[in-house]
Design an enzyme around this catalytic site. Structure first.
Site, mmCIF file in Angstrom:
data_model
loop_
_atom_site.group_PDB
_atom_site.id
_atom_site.type_symbol
_atom_site.label_atom_id
_atom_site.label_comp_id
_atom_site.label_asym_id
_atom_site.label_seq_id
_atom_site.Cartn_x
_atom_site.Cartn_y
_atom_site.Cartn_z
ATOM 1 N NE ARG A 30 8.300 -5.211 6.373
ATOM 2 C CZ ARG A 30 9.573 -5.596 6.451
ATOM 3 N NH1 ARG A 30 10.116 -5.801 7.653
ATOM 4 N NH2 ARG A 30 10.291 -5.789 5.370
ATOM 5 C CG HIS A 135 4.383 0.566 4.697
ATOM 6 N ND1 HIS A 135 4.840 -0.452 5.511
ATOM 7 C CD2 HIS A 135 5.047 0.426 3.526
ATOM 8 C CE1 HIS A 135 5.730 -1.177 4.853
ATOM 9 N NE2 HIS A 135 5.869 -0.670 3.651
ATOM 10 N NE ARG A 138 9.385 -1.224 5.714
ATOM 11 C CZ ARG A 138 10.487 -1.925 5.940
ATOM 12 N NH1 ARG A 138 11.180 -1.726 7.042
ATOM 13 N NH2 ARG A 138 10.890 -2.835 5.066
ATOM 14 C CG HIS A 161 13.480 -5.694 1.957
ATOM 15 N ND1 HIS A 161 12.486 -6.162 1.141
ATOM 16 C CD2 HIS A 161 12.942 -4.636 2.614
ATOM 17 C CE1 HIS A 161 11.398 -5.427 1.292
ATOM 18 N NE2 HIS A 161 11.650 -4.496 2.191
ATOM 19 C CE1 TYR A 170 12.595 4.126 0.199
ATOM 20 C CE2 TYR A 170 13.081 1.788 0.091
ATOM 21 C CZ TYR A 170 12.181 2.815 0.249
ATOM 22 O OH TYR A 170 10.854 2.541 0.466
#
Length: 213
Positions: A30, A135, A138, A161, A170
């Site tokens: 990030r 972003h 990422r 996360h 993903y």
């Protein structure tokens, strides 16, 4: 973005930000994690980056930490970008182990406001959409990790996360990619069979004929 598009953007941006584009993508990082990255957290020999500190911008820059324990993580980096990172650290990073890896033109800490102009210029030069955000790099890295075969836990670690929800997005992208690969293999095989005159069903064995349809 595709990998060639990422590198097109890296080629187009001011040289001091080239490594930032690559690390945002292949390090799944990030903005605040990139802005808060110090030299001692970047292991060029071991090919990994530790994310333990961030920088938040509320008019002034505020030192912080990742929003959750899961955000504190170590990410192994591909060999592909290591020469770029070495060159960047030698040329642009602030000195000393506590020096920031990415700094502005005058050596100060990164600010979104100072980065927005070279970012917009790079997008235009690379022929990429003007509404693309850092972003999104990422997101690209997360998708690539999914396509590379990362497990749910591995994706969660790279992304920082604690919830599985985002990582599953993903994994779904990986499943879609696998379906695309299977469809491509199917078309290739059918073309070769057609060119050779062979049929995909082949001849049925005597047992199969005896059993009927």
């Amino acid at each position: 973005l595709s990998v060639p598009e990422v590198y097109r953007l890296a080629d187009a941006i001011a040289p001091r930000y080239r490594a930032l584009v690559l690390l945002a993508t292949f390090g799944n990082m990030r903005w605040g994690e990139l802005a808060g990255l110090r030299r001692r957290y970047l292991d060029l020999d071991g090919r990994h980056v530790r994310i333990v500190e961030t920088v938040d911008e509320f008019g002034q820059l505020v030192k912080g930490t990742p929003i959750s324990e899961a955000g504190k993580r170590k990410i192994t980096l591909p060999e592909l970008i290591m020469p770029e990172l070495r060159r960047h650290v030698d040329t642009y990073s602030a000195p000393g182990p506590d020096g920031f890896v990415f700094v502005g033109v005058k050596g100060g800490q990164l600010r979104r406001s100072n980065f927005s102009k070279p970012w917009a210029q790079a997008l235009a030069k690379a022929g990429l959409p003007g509404d693309l955000h850092l972003h999104d790099l990422r997101h690209t890295g997360n998708t690539l990790a999914g396509e590379a075969g990362a497990s749910l836990g591995e994706l969660m670690n790279r992304m920082g996360h604690s919830s599985t929800r985002a990582a599953r997005i993903y994994l779904h992208a990986r499943e879609e990619r696998e379906q695309q690969l299977a469809a491509t293999l199917d078309r290739m095989a059918r073309r070769e069979l057609k060119a050779s005159g062979a049929k995909p069903t082949g001849r049925r064995s005597g047992t199969q004929r005896a059993r009927g349809p």
